[in-house]
Write an enzyme that holds these catalytic residues in place. Sequence first.
Site, PDB file in Angstrom:
ATOM      1  N   THR A   1      30.792  41.657  31.516  1.00  0.00           N
ATOM      2  CA  THR A   1      29.403  42.096  31.622  1.00  0.00           C
ATOM      3  C   THR A   1      28.547  40.828  31.616  1.00  0.00           C
ATOM      4  O   THR A   1      29.049  39.743  31.336  1.00  0.00           O
ATOM      5  CB  THR A   1      29.033  43.026  30.456  1.00  0.00           C
ATOM      6  OG1 THR A   1      29.292  42.349  29.225  1.00  0.00           O
ATOM      7  CG2 THR A   1      29.832  44.327  30.495  1.00  0.00           C
TER       8      THR A   1
ATOM      9  N   GLU B   1      48.911  35.788  25.492  1.00  0.00           N
ATOM     10  CA  GLU B   1      48.102  36.035  26.698  1.00  0.00           C
ATOM     11  C   GLU B   1      49.000  36.464  27.848  1.00  0.00           C
ATOM     12  O   GLU B   1      48.688  37.384  28.617  1.00  0.00           O
ATOM     13  CB  GLU B   1      47.317  34.775  27.085  1.00  0.00           C
ATOM     14  CG  GLU B   1      46.293  34.336  26.051  1.00  0.00           C
ATOM     15  CD  GLU B   1      45.452  33.148  26.534  1.00  0.00           C
ATOM     16  OE1 GLU B   1      45.086  33.092  27.724  1.00  0.00           O
ATOM     17  OE2 GLU B   1      45.164  32.259  25.702  1.00  0.00           O
TER      18      GLU B   1
ATOM     19  N   ASN C   1      48.381  31.938  33.222  1.00  0.00           N
ATOM     20  CA  ASN C   1      48.112  33.388  33.201  1.00  0.00           C
ATOM     21  C   ASN C   1      48.164  33.968  34.611  1.00  0.00           C
ATOM     22  O   ASN C   1      48.696  35.068  34.820  1.00  0.00           O
ATOM     23  CB  ASN C   1      46.756  33.675  32.555  1.00  0.00           C
ATOM     24  CG  ASN C   1      46.827  33.705  31.048  1.00  0.00           C
ATOM     25  OD1 ASN C   1      47.403  34.610  30.460  1.00  0.00           O
ATOM     26  ND2 ASN C   1      46.247  32.696  30.405  1.00  0.00           N
TER      27      ASN C   1
ATOM     28  N   ARG D   1      23.879  27.311  41.117  1.00  0.00           N
ATOM     29  CA  ARG D   1      24.879  28.338  40.821  1.00  0.00           C
ATOM     30  C   ARG D   1      24.863  29.471  41.849  1.00  0.00           C
ATOM     31  O   ARG D   1      25.925  29.909  42.310  1.00  0.00           O
ATOM     32  CB  ARG D   1      24.636  28.895  39.413  1.00  0.00           C
ATOM     33  CG  ARG D   1      25.820  28.759  38.488  1.00  0.00           C
ATOM     34  CD  ARG D   1      25.465  29.259  37.095  1.00  0.00           C
ATOM     35  NE  ARG D   1      25.426  28.169  36.144  1.00  0.00           N
ATOM     36  CZ  ARG D   1      26.516  27.612  35.604  1.00  0.00           C
ATOM     37  NH1 ARG D   1      27.718  28.043  35.913  1.00  0.00           N
ATOM     38  NH2 ARG D   1      26.397  26.621  34.742  1.00  0.00           N
TER      39      ARG D   1
ATOM     40  N   HIS E   1      40.195  35.940  27.170  1.00  0.00           N
ATOM     41  CA  HIS E   1      39.520  34.963  26.315  1.00  0.00           C
ATOM     42  C   HIS E   1      40.415  34.672  25.118  1.00  0.00           C
ATOM     43  O   HIS E   1      40.962  35.598  24.513  1.00  0.00           O
ATOM     44  CB  HIS E   1      38.167  35.525  25.855  1.00  0.00           C
ATOM     45  CG  HIS E   1      37.396  34.559  25.015  1.00  0.00           C
ATOM     46  ND1 HIS E   1      36.744  33.479  25.552  1.00  0.00           N
ATOM     47  CD2 HIS E   1      37.202  34.502  23.682  1.00  0.00           C
ATOM     48  CE1 HIS E   1      36.176  32.787  24.574  1.00  0.00           C
ATOM     49  NE2 HIS E   1      36.438  33.395  23.428  1.00  0.00           N
TER      50      HIS E   1
ATOM     51  N   GLY F   1      46.729  27.606  35.503  1.00  0.00           N
ATOM     52  CA  GLY F   1      47.007  28.926  36.043  1.00  0.00           C
ATOM     53  C   GLY F   1      48.238  29.613  35.487  1.00  0.00           C
ATOM     54  O   GLY F   1      48.839  30.449  36.166  1.00  0.00           O
TER      55      GLY F   1
ATOM     56  N   ARG G   1      33.775  28.583  34.806  1.00  0.00           N
ATOM     57  CA  ARG G   1      32.376  28.545  35.227  1.00  0.00           C
ATOM     58  C   ARG G   1      31.665  29.790  34.706  1.00  0.00           C
ATOM     59  O   ARG G   1      32.222  30.898  34.778  1.00  0.00           O
ATOM     60  CB  ARG G   1      32.229  28.515  36.761  1.00  0.00           C
ATOM     61  CG  ARG G   1      32.951  27.385  37.455  1.00  0.00           C
ATOM     62  CD  ARG G   1      32.545  26.027  36.983  1.00  0.00           C
ATOM     63  NE  ARG G   1      31.144  25.708  37.197  1.00  0.00           N
ATOM     64  CZ  ARG G   1      30.534  24.645  36.687  1.00  0.00           C
ATOM     65  NH1 ARG G   1      31.213  23.804  35.902  1.00  0.00           N
ATOM     66  NH2 ARG G   1      29.276  24.406  36.933  1.00  0.00           N
TER      67      ARG G   1
HETATM   68  C1  GAR Z   1      43.766  30.397  28.607  1.00  0.00           C
HETATM   69  O1  GAR Z   1      44.073  30.142  27.266  1.00  0.00           O
HETATM   70  C2  GAR Z   1      42.565  31.303  28.708  1.00  0.00           C
HETATM   71  O2  GAR Z   1      42.507  32.283  27.710  1.00  0.00           O
HETATM   72  C3  GAR Z   1      41.448  30.320  28.549  1.00  0.00           C
HETATM   73  O3  GAR Z   1      41.850  29.192  29.298  1.00  0.00           O
HETATM   74  C4  GAR Z   1      43.282  29.113  29.296  1.00  0.00           C
HETATM   75  C5  GAR Z   1      43.748  29.026  30.739  1.00  0.00           C
HETATM   76  O4  GAR Z   1      45.113  28.742  30.795  1.00  0.00           O
HETATM   77  N1  GAR Z   1      40.209  30.858  29.036  1.00  0.00           N
HETATM   78  C6  GAR Z   1      39.019  30.482  28.572  1.00  0.00           C
HETATM   79  O5  GAR Z   1      38.863  29.653  27.711  1.00  0.00           O
HETATM   80  C7  GAR Z   1      37.847  31.186  29.246  1.00  0.00           C
HETATM   81  N2  GAR Z   1      36.621  30.727  28.701  1.00  0.00           N
HETATM   82  P1  GAR Z   1      45.908  28.978  32.157  1.00  0.00           P
HETATM   83  O6  GAR Z   1      45.147  28.248  33.263  1.00  0.00           O
HETATM   84  O7  GAR Z   1      47.240  28.337  31.902  1.00  0.00           O
HETATM   85  O8  GAR Z   1      46.000  30.445  32.402  1.00  0.00           O
END
Ligand code: GAR
Length: 195
Positions: free
Chosen positions: A141, A174, A14, A65, A109, A12, A91
């Site tokens: 989307t 990010e 981000n 799901r 992403h 988490g 997910r």
């Molecule tokens: C991040 O790098 C995000 O871009 C990626 O997972 C990581 C989560 O890090 N997301 C994906 O790969 C989505 N398919 P975080 O839990 O430290 O934010």
Amino acid sequence: SRRVAILISGGGSNMIRLVESMTGDHPASCVLVASNDPEAAGLARARAMGIPTAAVDHRAYKGDRPAFEAALQAELDKAAPDILCLAGFMRILTPSFVQHWEGRMLNIHPSLLPKYKGLHTHARALEAGDSEAGCTVHLVTPALDDGPILGQARVPILPGDTEARLAARVLAQEHRLYPLVLERFARGDMTRIDL
Ligand code: GAR
């Protein structure tokens, strides 16, 4: 103020940056952090910041799901968010869940979309011999890692890079990009941001 819920599956980082950004005259506030994994480290981190959390364990639904998403939707309905931010949420969501939130759900992403949808983005960029990598924030989307791009940040790929080194370089971007995009989006501004 716009109500934001954040969906996570892991650490988490981000999510933390998004929560920390929503202070002062920010147009949004975080009303919920939810995860499909009750053990996700980010849930404890959100609670430590005083944010309400919910866990809906996808494993309890044994591959059903729609049933998992109905339980997740029930948690979201209680918090009544205006905007949903996916932040390392791992997910795949069904078209009907996505359509319910369409225009109100953002994802980050770790690639320069449309390149490298799906998993292992950094390994694929290194394998391809790319000279740059990055991250993308986009509206969600029904098609995976598709949807209108709201922002991108680019980083160089350097000699001797490993997947881990590149991932760390991208993750730092990010953390800059997602809060900037969310603030604009919460103000109703969909102008693309390029860092
Ligand atoms: C991040 O790098 C995000 O871009 C990626 O997972 C990581 C989560 O890090 N997301 C994906 O790969 C989505 N398919 P975080 O839990 O430290 O934010």
